[in-house]
Design a protein around this motif. Structure first.
Motif, PDB file in Angstrom:
ATOM      1  N   LEU A 265      -3.299   2.562   5.816  1.00 54.44           N
ATOM      2  CA  LEU A 265      -1.876   2.257   5.685  1.00 54.44           C
ATOM      3  C   LEU A 265      -1.194   2.227   7.047  1.00 54.44           C
ATOM      4  CD1 LEU A 265       0.729   1.882   4.051  1.00 54.44           C
ATOM      5  CD2 LEU A 265       0.843   4.364   3.792  1.00 54.44           C
ATOM      6  N   ALA A 266      -1.471   3.230   7.874  1.00 54.97           N
ATOM      7  CA  ALA A 266      -0.858   3.293   9.204  1.00 54.97           C
ATOM      8  C   ALA A 266      -1.303   2.125  10.075  1.00 54.97           C
ATOM      9  CB  ALA A 266      -1.207   4.619   9.871  1.00 54.97           C
TER      10      ALA A 266
ATOM     11  N   LYS B 285       0.806  -1.223   0.000  1.00 62.91           N
ATOM     12  CA  LYS B 285       0.000   0.000   0.000  1.00 62.91           C
ATOM     13  C   LYS B 285       0.840   1.274   0.000  1.00 62.91           C
ATOM     14  CE  LYS B 285      -4.026  -2.232   2.006  1.00 62.91           C
ATOM     15  NZ  LYS B 285      -3.537  -3.593   1.806  1.00 62.91           N
ATOM     16  N   TRP B 286       2.134   1.122   0.067  1.00 60.11           N
ATOM     17  CA  TRP B 286       3.008   2.294  -0.023  1.00 60.11           C
ATOM     18  C   TRP B 286       3.221   2.640  -1.499  1.00 60.11           C
ATOM     19  CZ3 TRP B 286       4.957   5.165   4.059  1.00 60.11           C
ATOM     20  CH2 TRP B 286       4.738   4.642   5.340  1.00 60.11           C
TER      21      TRP B 286
ATOM     22  N   SER C  64      -7.581   5.935  -4.471  1.00 58.37           N
ATOM     23  CA  SER C  64      -7.295   4.900  -3.480  1.00 58.37           C
ATOM     24  C   SER C  64      -8.456   3.923  -3.295  1.00 58.37           C
ATOM     25  CB  SER C  64      -6.970   5.540  -2.135  1.00 58.37           C
ATOM     26  OG  SER C  64      -6.730   4.558  -1.161  1.00 58.37           O
TER      27      SER C  64
ATOM     28  N   ASN D  32      -7.293   6.610   3.629  1.00 53.41           N
ATOM     29  CA  ASN D  32      -6.190   5.844   3.047  1.00 53.41           C
ATOM     30  C   ASN D  32      -4.936   5.889   3.915  1.00 53.41           C
ATOM     31  OD1 ASN D  32      -5.893   8.561   2.415  1.00 53.41           O
ATOM     32  ND2 ASN D  32      -5.055   8.198   0.377  1.00 53.41           N
ATOM     33  N   TYR D  33      -4.621   7.043   4.466  1.00 59.99           N
ATOM     34  CA  TYR D  33      -3.481   7.114   5.378  1.00 59.99           C
ATOM     35  C   TYR D  33      -3.745   6.292   6.637  1.00 59.99           C
ATOM     36  CZ  TYR D  33      -1.085  10.857   2.779  1.00 59.99           C
ATOM     37  OH  TYR D  33      -0.412  11.592   1.834  1.00 59.99           O
TER      38      TYR D  33
ATOM     39  N   LEU E  57      -2.175   6.236  -2.010  1.00 64.15           N
ATOM     40  CA  LEU E  57      -2.045   7.427  -1.171  1.00 64.15           C
ATOM     41  C   LEU E  57      -2.783   8.639  -1.732  1.00 64.15           C
ATOM     42  CD1 LEU E  57       1.701   7.089  -0.113  1.00 64.15           C
ATOM     43  CD2 LEU E  57      -0.345   6.503   1.194  1.00 64.15           C
ATOM     44  N   ASP E  58      -3.348   8.499  -2.928  1.00 60.30           N
ATOM     45  CA  ASP E  58      -4.163   9.557  -3.517  1.00 60.30           C
ATOM     46  C   ASP E  58      -5.632   9.263  -3.204  1.00 60.30           C
ATOM     47  OD1 ASP E  58      -5.624  11.305  -5.086  1.00 60.30           O
ATOM     48  OD2 ASP E  58      -4.379  11.042  -6.868  1.00 60.30           O
TER      49      ASP E  58
ATOM     50  N   HIS F  89      -7.663  12.281   3.132  1.00 60.53           N
ATOM     51  CA  HIS F  89      -6.512  11.416   3.385  1.00 60.53           C
ATOM     52  C   HIS F  89      -6.681  10.600   4.663  1.00 60.53           C
ATOM     53  CE1 HIS F  89      -3.783  12.512   0.179  1.00 60.53           C
ATOM     54  NE2 HIS F  89      -4.013  13.800   0.379  1.00 60.53           N
TER      55      HIS F  89
END
Length: 465
Positions: free
Chosen positions: A178-179, A139-140, A150, A174-175, A145-146, A171
Motif C-alpha cells: 500500500l505504501a 487498497k485502502w 489480504s 500488505n502495508y 489491511l488485514d 503487516h
C-alpha cells in the motif's frame, strides 16, 4: 549566417534526444501489446484481431519510425479491446485509452510523425496517474489491511514458494504494498521527485513479475513504457546507449540483428502459436525473454539516473499541456476507475488484487463512499448449488454473485440452473416452470459491465479484478 548555424545546431541538440525518446516509447509500447496478448492467450493466438495486433506490433518493433504502421497498430488494439469487452483487464483498458489519445492527436494534426505522437504524451502521463491513483486508492480497505485476508500477503507466500515464511503473514507485506503504490503516485505527481517515482515504479513492478508463479508481465510492460514518459530525453538516451551496448555483447542478439525479418517471423510463429502444440514451452520461453527485457531496462535506468545526478545535468520534467481534444479521454478514464464506487463494473477498473468490496451489505473501503447509480451491487445472490461447475465451486467456497452477473452467465450458458439466497429468500433460477427466469441483459450492459463474485465469510478470497 553564423547565428543561423548556431540556432540550427542548438535545435538539433534539443530535438535529437526527444526523437530517440519517442522511438523508444514506440518500441516499448509495441512490446506491451505483444506481451499482453501472448500472455492472455497463453501463446495460442486464436482470433483475427489478436493475431493482427501481435503481427503489427512486431512490425513496429522493426520499423518504429513508420508512423502509419504504428497508427494501424493502435486502431487494431482498440478494435481488439472492444471485441474482447467486457473481459478486458485493467492494463488493456489503459492501453486502449492511451491509444485513443494518440489517434486523436494524429487525426487532428493530420500526421503520424513521431513529433505528433509526442504531443499526446502529457495525456498519456495523466492517464497513468489516474490509473495508478485508482490502484493505490482501492487498497485502502479493511480486508487488504488485514494480513489474514489480504491479497498482498497471499501473493507473497505464493510467488516465493512459501519462503517468505512469517513475513508473508505480517503487516510488512500488505502495508508495504500500500505504501509503495501510494508513494509511486505521489513521487510521479511532484516534478522534482519524478525520477525517483520512475525508479521505484520500475523496481516494484519488476518484483511483481519476477516470479513465474503469478503472470503479470503484461501489466509490467505497460507501465514500464508509460513510466519512461516521466524521464527526461537525455536520461532515456543514456538508457538506450547502455542497453544497446549490453545487447551487442550477446551472440544471440547479434545473430538476430543480422536478419531482423527472419527473427521476427520465427518469434511470431513460435511464441504466437506454439501454445497450440508445444504446451507450456512457449510460455516458459516468453517468461525468460521478459526478464531479459525488464532487468536490463531497470538497471540501465538506475545507472543513467545516477550519472545524471552526478554531473548535475538533471532538470525537472513537466507533465506538459493537455490538449482540449484529450479531455473526453481523461473523463472516460476517470469514470472508468470510479465504476466500483458508482455501483457499476467491478472488474478491470484498476483495483487489481486489492480486496476492494463496494457491494452490499458490507463495503470495506476506509473512507470512499459508494455513489450508487444502479442497484446492481445490491442484488447479491449467495450461491447454494448449481449445474455449472464454476458456480458450484463458488457455492462450495461461500461466494455471492450479483444477480446481473448470473443473468450474463445464463446468456452464455443455456440451460443454467442456480439455487441461491437473494434478500433472505432461497430462489432457484432456471428455465423450468417452477424456476425463476434469469432475464437477458441489454446488449450495452452485457458489453460494458462485468461484476465479480465476493466472499460471504472471513475466509481469504483474492480475485484478480
Amino acid at each position: 549566417m553564423s547565428s543561423e548555424v548556431d540556432k540550427a545546431a542548438s535545435s538539433d541538440v534539443t530535438t535529437e534526444p526527444a526523437h530517440r525518446a519517442t522511438v523508444l516509447f514506440v518500441r516499448m509500447w509495441a512490446i506491451a501489446h505483444i506481451l499482453h496478448l501472448l500472455i492472455a492467450e497463453r501463446n495460442a493466438l486464436n482470433t483475427p484481431w489478436n493475431i493482427a495486433v501481435v503481427a503489427l506490433a512486431i512490425a513496429v518493433l522493426l520499423r518504429p519510425e513508420a508512423g502509419p504502421l504504428f497508427a494501424i497498430l493502435l486502431v487494431a488494439q482498440v478494435i481488439e479491446h472492444t471485441v474482447e469487452m467486457p473481459f478486458s483487464p485493467d492494463h488493456w483498458a489503459l492501453v486502449a485509452l492511451v491509444n485513443l489519445a494518440i489517434l486523436l492527436t494524429m487525426l487532428v494534426g493530420r500526421s503520424t510523425s513521431l513529433e505528433t505522437i509526442a504531443k499526446a504524451f502529457p495525456t498519456a502521463r495523466t492517464l497513468l496517474l489516474i490509473a495508478y491513483a485508482a490502484a493505490a486508492l482501492s487498497k485502502w480497505n479493511t480486508t487488504f489491511l488485514d494480513p489474514v485476508t489480504s491479497c498482498a500477503n497471499a501473493i507473497a507466500g505464493l510467488v516465493t514458494f512459501g519462503l517468505a515464511g512469517p513475513l508473508a503473514e505480517s503487516h510488512v507485506v500488505n502495508y508495504g504494498a500500500l505504501a509503495t503504490e501510494s508513494l509511486i503516485f505521489l513521487l510521479l505527481v511532484i516534478p522534482r521527485t519524478r525520477t525517483w517515482g520512475v525508479l521505484l515504479g520500475l523496481a516494484f513492478h519488476f518484483s511483481l513479475s519476477a516470479s513465474p508463479i503469478i503472470v503479470v508481465g503484461d501489466y509490467t510492460s505497460t507501465v514500464y513504457a508509460l513510466f519512461f514518459l516521466f524521464l527526461r530525453p537525455e536520461v532515456i538516451g543514456r538508457v538506450l546507449d547502455r542497453t544497446s551496448s549490453w545487447a551487442g555483447r550477446s551472440a544471440v542478439v547479434r545473430d538476430a540483428r543480422r536478419r531482423p525479418p527472419v527473427t521476427a517471423v520465427l518469434a511470431f510463429v513460435v511464441l504466437g502459436f506454439g501454445g497450440h502444440v508445444l504446451g507450456p514451452v512457449p510460455l516458459a520461453t516468453l517468461y525468460v525473454l521478459e526478464q531479459f527485457y525488464f532487468v536490463p531496462v531497470l538497471l540501465a535506468t538506475a545507472l543513467a539516473v545516477r550519472e545524471q545526478r552526478a554531473d548535475g545535468s538533471g532538470r525537472r520534467l513537466r507533465l506538459g499541456r493537455i490538449q482540449l481534444l484529450h479531455v473526453p479521454v481523461l473523463l472516460l478514464a476517470l469514470v472508468w476507475v470510479l465504476n466500483p464506487y458508482l455501483g457499476l463494473r467491478t472488474t478491470g477498473t484498476n483495483t487489481m488484487f486489492s480486496n476492494l468490496r463496494t457491494e452490499s451489505p458490507d463495503p470495506n473501503h476506509l473512507f470512499m463512499p459508494s455513489w450508487r447509480v444502479t442497484d446492481w451491487q445490491d442484488d447479491m445472490v449467495t450461491l447454494v448449488s448449481s449445474t455449472d461447475p464454476e458456480l458450484q465451486a463458488g457455492a462450495d467456497n461461500d461466494l455471492a454473485v450479483p444477480l446481473v452477473a448470473l443473468r450474463r452467465i445464463a446468456m452464455d450458458r443455456p440451460g443454467l440452473e442456480v439455487t441461491g439466497v437473494l434478500h433472505g429468500e432461497t430462489v432457484t433460477f432456471g428455465s423450468e416452470k417452477a424456476q425463476t427466469e434469469l432475464e437477458p441483459l441489454p446488449a450495452w450492459q452485457y458489453r460494458l459491465f462485468l461484476l465479480r463474485p465476493v466472499s460471504t465469510t472471513d475466509a481469504p478470497f483474492c480475485p484478480q479484478g
